[in-house]
Design an enzyme around this catalytic site. Structure first.
Site, PDB file in Angstrom:
ATOM      1  N   ASP A  30       0.849  -1.184   0.000  1.00 21.18           N
ATOM      2  CA  ASP A  30       0.000   0.000   0.000  1.00 21.18           C
ATOM      3  C   ASP A  30       0.889   1.240   0.000  1.00 21.18           C
ATOM      4  O   ASP A  30       1.886   1.316   0.727  1.00 21.18           O
ATOM      5  CB  ASP A  30      -0.919  -0.009   1.231  1.00 21.18           C
ATOM      6  CG  ASP A  30      -2.059   0.985   1.099  1.00 21.18           C
ATOM      7  OD1 ASP A  30      -3.227   0.542   0.998  1.00 21.18           O
ATOM      8  OD2 ASP A  30      -1.798   2.206   1.105  1.00 21.18           O
ATOM      9  N   HIS A 100     -10.216  -5.274  -3.581  1.00 23.63           N
ATOM     10  CA  HIS A 100      -8.897  -5.539  -2.998  1.00 23.63           C
ATOM     11  C   HIS A 100      -9.045  -5.887  -1.530  1.00 23.63           C
ATOM     12  O   HIS A 100      -9.913  -5.356  -0.841  1.00 23.63           O
ATOM     13  CB  HIS A 100      -7.960  -4.334  -3.161  1.00 23.63           C
ATOM     14  CG  HIS A 100      -8.532  -3.042  -2.657  1.00 23.63           C
ATOM     15  ND1 HIS A 100      -9.458  -2.317  -3.383  1.00 23.63           N
ATOM     16  CD2 HIS A 100      -8.346  -2.366  -1.505  1.00 23.63           C
ATOM     17  CE1 HIS A 100      -9.803  -1.243  -2.703  1.00 23.63           C
ATOM     18  NE2 HIS A 100      -9.158  -1.241  -1.556  1.00 23.63           N
TER      19      HIS A 100
HETATM   20  P1  5GP Z   1      -9.820   1.395   0.031  1.00 25.34           P
HETATM   21  O1  5GP Z   1     -10.175   2.522   0.960  1.00 25.34           O
HETATM   22  O2  5GP Z   1     -10.391   1.568  -1.354  1.00 25.34           O
HETATM   23  O3  5GP Z   1     -10.131   0.061   0.647  1.00 25.34           O
HETATM   24  O4  5GP Z   1      -8.243   1.405  -0.046  1.00 25.34           O
HETATM   25  C1  5GP Z   1      -7.494   1.874  -1.118  1.00 25.34           C
HETATM   26  C2  5GP Z   1      -6.046   1.746  -0.723  1.00 25.34           C
HETATM   27  O5  5GP Z   1      -5.267   1.932  -1.874  1.00 25.34           O
HETATM   28  C3  5GP Z   1      -5.584   2.781   0.307  1.00 25.34           C
HETATM   29  O6  5GP Z   1      -5.070   2.118   1.462  1.00 25.34           O
HETATM   30  C4  5GP Z   1      -4.516   3.579  -0.433  1.00 25.34           C
HETATM   31  O7  5GP Z   1      -3.440   3.960   0.392  1.00 25.34           O
HETATM   32  C5  5GP Z   1      -4.088   2.626  -1.533  1.00 25.34           C
HETATM   33  N1  5GP Z   1      -3.630   3.278  -2.747  1.00 25.34           N
HETATM   34  C6  5GP Z   1      -4.217   4.332  -3.383  1.00 25.34           C
HETATM   35  N2  5GP Z   1      -3.548   4.660  -4.491  1.00 25.34           N
HETATM   36  C7  5GP Z   1      -2.485   3.793  -4.558  1.00 25.34           C
HETATM   37  C8  5GP Z   1      -1.418   3.639  -5.501  1.00 25.34           C
HETATM   38  O8  5GP Z   1      -1.287   4.349  -6.502  1.00 25.34           O
HETATM   39  N3  5GP Z   1      -0.516   2.659  -5.241  1.00 25.34           N
HETATM   40  C9  5GP Z   1      -0.618   1.846  -4.149  1.00 25.34           C
HETATM   41  N4  5GP Z   1       0.325   0.914  -3.983  1.00 25.34           N
HETATM   42  N5  5GP Z   1      -1.621   1.951  -3.254  1.00 25.34           N
HETATM   43  C10 5GP Z   1      -2.547   2.919  -3.455  1.00 25.34           C
END
Ligand code: 5GP
Ligand code: ZN
Length: 111
Positions: A30, A100
């Site tokens: 992340d 994810h």
């Molecule tokens: P959600 O809130 O959708 O479950 O989590 C999305 C996750 O994706 C977040 O923890 C955020 O830090 C991560 N994330 C967002 N953009 C990127 C990116 O460009 N690369 C990576 N490796 N993680 C990302």
């Protein structure tokens, strides 16, 4: 999905620190880790949310959990403990609309 960030990572169009991959999924660190270990496990196929995975394709969830087991061991948190979670839709805190699993560990997590 051409405008999906995680599809772009799956396609290699955007860099990520990939820690595991097979024909069905990839896992990467992340970008904004909430703990010393914070990995995202992502099906290669685009499903916007957990709600969108057809029953006949739910095997991907077992595959993700197999990867979780491998990664928890690889990153040294299998015995100390870790958390897996999936955020779904707005009130679930979902930001990226490509399914994810978060794998979080390496410190004491709050209940
Ligand atoms: P959600 O809130 O959708 O479950 O989590 C999305 C996750 O994706 C977040 O923890 C955020 O830090 C991560 N994330 C967002 N953009 C990127 C990116 O460009 N690369 C990576 N490796 N993680 C990302
Ligand atoms: Zn996608």
């Amino acid at each position: 999905m051409s405008d999906c960030l995680f599809c772009k990572i799956v396609a290699g169009e955007i860099p990520a620190d990939i820690v595991y991959e097979n024909d069905q999924l990839i896992a990467f660190k992340d970008i904004n880790p909430k703990a010393p270990v914070h990995l995202l496990i992502v099906p290669r196929k685009h499903y916007p949310t957990l709600n969108d995975i057809p029953d006949e394709e739910m095997d991907i969830i077992a595959e993700i959990h197999k990867a979780v087991k491998v990664l928890a061991k690889k990153f040294g948190v299998a015995e100390s403990g870790y958390r897996t979670l999936v955020n779904t839709n707005k009130e679930g805190g979902q930001v990226i609309y490509h399914v994810h699993y978060h794998l979080i560990g390496g410190r004491q997590l709050r209940a």
